[in-house]
Each structure stands twice: as C-alpha cells, then as structure tokens.
Design an enzyme around this catalytic site. Structure first.
Site, PDB file in Angstrom:
ATOM      1  CG  ASN A  10      -1.704   1.212   1.440  1.00 56.90           C
ATOM      2  OD1 ASN A  10      -1.803   2.040   0.528  1.00 56.90           O
ATOM      3  ND2 ASN A  10      -2.308   1.361   2.609  1.00 56.90           N
ATOM      4  CD1 TRP A  11       3.600   1.046  -2.779  1.00 55.98           C
ATOM      5  CD2 TRP A  11       3.533   2.103  -4.752  1.00 55.98           C
ATOM      6  NE1 TRP A  11       4.309   0.286  -3.677  1.00 55.98           N
ATOM      7  CE2 TRP A  11       4.287   0.916  -4.896  1.00 55.98           C
ATOM      8  CE3 TRP A  11       3.359   2.920  -5.869  1.00 55.98           C
ATOM      9  CZ2 TRP A  11       4.859   0.530  -6.117  1.00 55.98           C
ATOM     10  CZ3 TRP A  11       3.925   2.543  -7.084  1.00 55.98           C
ATOM     11  CH2 TRP A  11       4.669   1.363  -7.200  1.00 55.98           C
ATOM     12  CE  LYS A  12       0.034   3.251   4.867  1.00 52.04           C
ATOM     13  NZ  LYS A  12      -0.111   3.388   6.301  1.00 52.04           N
ATOM     14  CG  HIS A  96      -5.933   1.513   5.082  1.00 52.95           C
ATOM     15  ND1 HIS A  96      -5.501   2.444   5.998  1.00 52.95           N
ATOM     16  CD2 HIS A  96      -4.890   0.667   4.874  1.00 52.95           C
ATOM     17  CE1 HIS A  96      -4.248   2.168   6.326  1.00 52.95           C
ATOM     18  NE2 HIS A  96      -3.850   1.098   5.669  1.00 52.95           N
ATOM     19  CD  GLU A  98      -3.188   5.142   6.820  1.00 47.91           C
ATOM     20  OE1 GLU A  98      -3.152   5.292   5.585  1.00 47.91           O
ATOM     21  OE2 GLU A  98      -2.286   4.573   7.459  1.00 47.91           O
ATOM     22  CD  GLU A 168      -3.573  -2.967   7.132  1.00 42.70           C
ATOM     23  OE1 GLU A 168      -2.485  -3.263   6.617  1.00 42.70           O
ATOM     24  OE2 GLU A 168      -4.132  -1.878   6.968  1.00 42.70           O
ATOM     25  N   GLY A 174       2.172   1.839  10.756  1.00 44.69           N
ATOM     26  CA  GLY A 174       3.080   2.974  10.644  1.00 44.69           C
ATOM     27  C   GLY A 174       3.749   3.360  11.953  1.00 44.69           C
ATOM     28  CB  SER A 214       5.049  -2.138  11.923  1.00 48.52           C
ATOM     29  OG  SER A 214       4.568  -0.840  12.207  1.00 48.52           O
ATOM     30  N   GLY A 235       2.750  -1.286   4.259  1.00 41.78           N
ATOM     31  CA  GLY A 235       2.781   0.140   3.961  1.00 41.78           C
ATOM     32  C   GLY A 235       4.207   0.604   3.710  1.00 41.78           C
ATOM     33  N   GLY A 236       4.833   1.169   4.740  1.00 40.38           N
ATOM     34  CA  GLY A 236       6.157   1.777   4.617  1.00 40.38           C
ATOM     35  C   GLY A 236       7.194   0.919   3.917  1.00 40.38           C
TER      36      GLY A 236
HETATM   37  C1  PEP Z   1      -0.848  -0.190   5.847  1.00 34.42           C
HETATM   38  O1  PEP Z   1      -0.876   0.943   5.446  1.00 34.42           O
HETATM   39  O2  PEP Z   1      -1.741  -0.952   5.461  1.00 34.42           O
HETATM   40  C2  PEP Z   1       0.231  -0.614   6.737  1.00 34.42           C
HETATM   41  C3  PEP Z   1       0.180  -1.793   7.263  1.00 34.42           C
HETATM   42  O3  PEP Z   1       1.259   0.288   6.957  1.00 34.42           O
HETATM   43  P1  PEP Z   1       2.705  -0.038   7.642  1.00 34.42           P
HETATM   44  O4  PEP Z   1       3.210  -1.301   7.036  1.00 34.42           O
HETATM   45  O5  PEP Z   1       3.554   1.146   7.292  1.00 34.42           O
HETATM   46  O6  PEP Z   1       2.467  -0.174   9.103  1.00 34.42           O
END
Ligand code: PEP
Length: 251
Positions: A10-12, A96, A98, A168, A174, A214, A235-236
């Site tokens: 997920n590049w957000k 998600h 967010e 999640e 994050g 994470s 994500g990251g």
């Molecule tokens: C996400 O955005 O779905 C996520 C899990 O982010 P991260 O891996 O950065 O915690």
C-alpha cells in the site's frame, strides 16, 4: 486447503511519477520468476495507469487504495470501480483504518463499496482492525467482528471467497510496533471462525487473511509462518524494492 500467499504493498499518498514508475520497474525485474505467490502494489490513483503499464504481464498485480461505490455520475472528485478496472486494476483496498478513522468511513459505506467492487470484477482487500484503546478494553474481537460483518453484509458465499481480508491492528500501522506472530494468529483464527459462522467452513478455509501493521523484512517470516496468516498488507516497507523483496522472499 492451501491458500495462496498474497503480499500487497500500500503506497498510500507517497512517491511521485518518477519514483513510482522506477519502483514498479524495479519490482518487475526483481519478481521475475517468482510465481508461487500473489504480489500486488497499490499506488495512489494518479499513478495507477503508468504503474500498470510497466507491470503488465508481470507477476505483480495492481490495486487501488479506495474508490467510490457509484459506477458513474455527478460525484465530483470520486473514482469508480469500473474506471479502476478500465485502467488495469485487479484489486481495491477498502476500509483501510486511515479511511475509517481519518475520513470517517463507516462499515455501511464500506459495504456499498465491497458490493460495487465485486460487481466491477475487482478483488476487494477488506481491512479490519482495532484501536489500541479497544485492545486494552478487551474488545478486539468485537470490533473486528462488527467491522467485518458490517462490511460484508449481503455478500454471497461465492463472492466472499473472492474477498481478501487484511487484519490491521491500528496500533501497529506505521508505528513500528508490530503485532507478535501469536497476536496476529489469534485474531486470524477468530476472523476465520466468524466467516465459518456467517457462511460455512469451506468458505472460511478458502478466504485469505493478510496481516498488516509494520511488517518488515526482519519480522515478516515469523508472522507469515503462522498457519492462518496468508500474506501481508505492507505500507512503509513497500516503498523500496529491497524492503518489499525482503518480505516477499520471507513468504
Ligand atoms: C498499511 O498501510 O496498510 C500498513 C500496514 O502500513 P505499515 O506497514 O507502514 O504499518
């Protein structure tokens, strides 16, 4: 039942045209020959088409991070599932955290999107997860059940099998604070039991449940080794070829 592992990035709201296409090209090369699992990246809408062009015919599918439920019309600023399908999307992330917590999307609203995605032939990656306060209050299972049940209301058994769930925990997204493999497995088992209860055992055994929060190259292997963890939503660590490949190789 063997469920095919699925690692999605997920590049957000990150990268630009140059870095997004460079990352896509790097992943195309790095994943060449990896055919034993499903891989996808979800760029922000404006970069989906160039990224999908680069990844066409590769082992990496493309998904969107969100979409609207109506197919077309006067909905300024929105993008439909059909439009995403048209430009090469296979998946769409829905619900998600967010979007649930920053954009205040309800499970009822997400449910409309789940139906729209399925109707357009997109695979929903449906996210659920509890806040830290909810975990501390002992309501983790209740929160995940409510989010899941509200989001899949009216979805048939056949369609349920197509949906990918991403568990999640919000406290792990994050933050660098990853759930332990045991914590992830525990919730995945509960989610699978809820699917079995609402549908049946066969459906529950076929639905893939990703863990997200994470995930990095150094913790992915232990989490993905758990029997009910069928992949990861990242994500990251999906923003660099080496980091994302580290996770893929651990799967
Ligand atoms: C996400 O955005 O779905 C996520 C899990 O982010 P991260 O891996 O950065 O915690």
């Amino acid at each position: 039942m063997t469920r095919r592992t699925f690692i999605a990035g997920n590049w957000k709201m990150n990268l630009n045209l140059a870095s997004a296409t460079e990352l896509a090209a790097g992943l195309r090369k790095a994943t060449d020959g990896i055919t034993n699992l499903d891989i996808a990246v979800c760029p922000t809408n404006v970069y989906i088409q160039p990224v999908a062009e680069i990844l066409k015919g590769s082992n990496v599918g493309v998904g969107a991070q969100n979409a609207y439920f109506e197919p077309k019309g006067a909905f300024t600023g929105e993008t439909s599932m059909e439009m995403l399908k048209d430009i090469g999307c296979k998946y769409v992330i829905l619900g998600h955290s967010e979007r649930r917590h920053i954009l205040h999307e309800s499970s009822e609203f997400i449910n409309l999107k789940v139906h729209a995605a399925l109707a357009a032939g997109l695979i929903p990656i449906l996210c659920v997860g509890e806040l830290l306060a909810e975990r501390k209050a002992g309501t983790t299972d209740l929160v995940n059940r409510r989010q899941f049940e509200g989001s899949v209301s009216g979805v048939s058994s056949n369609d349920m099998k197509k949906i990918v769930i991403a568990y999640e925990p919000v406290w792990a997204i994050g933050t660098g604070e990853v759930a332990t493999p045991e914590q992830a497995e525990e919730v995945h088992v509960v989610l699978r039991a809820i699917i079995a209860e609402r549908y049946n055992k066969e459906v529950a055994e076929s639905v893939r449940i990703q863990y997200g929060g994470s995930v990095k190259a150094d913790n992915a292997k232990a989490i993905l080794a758990k029997p009910n963890v069928d992949g990861a939503l990242v994500g990251g660590a999906s923003l660099k070829v080496e980091d994302f490949m580290g996770i893929i190789k651990g799967a």
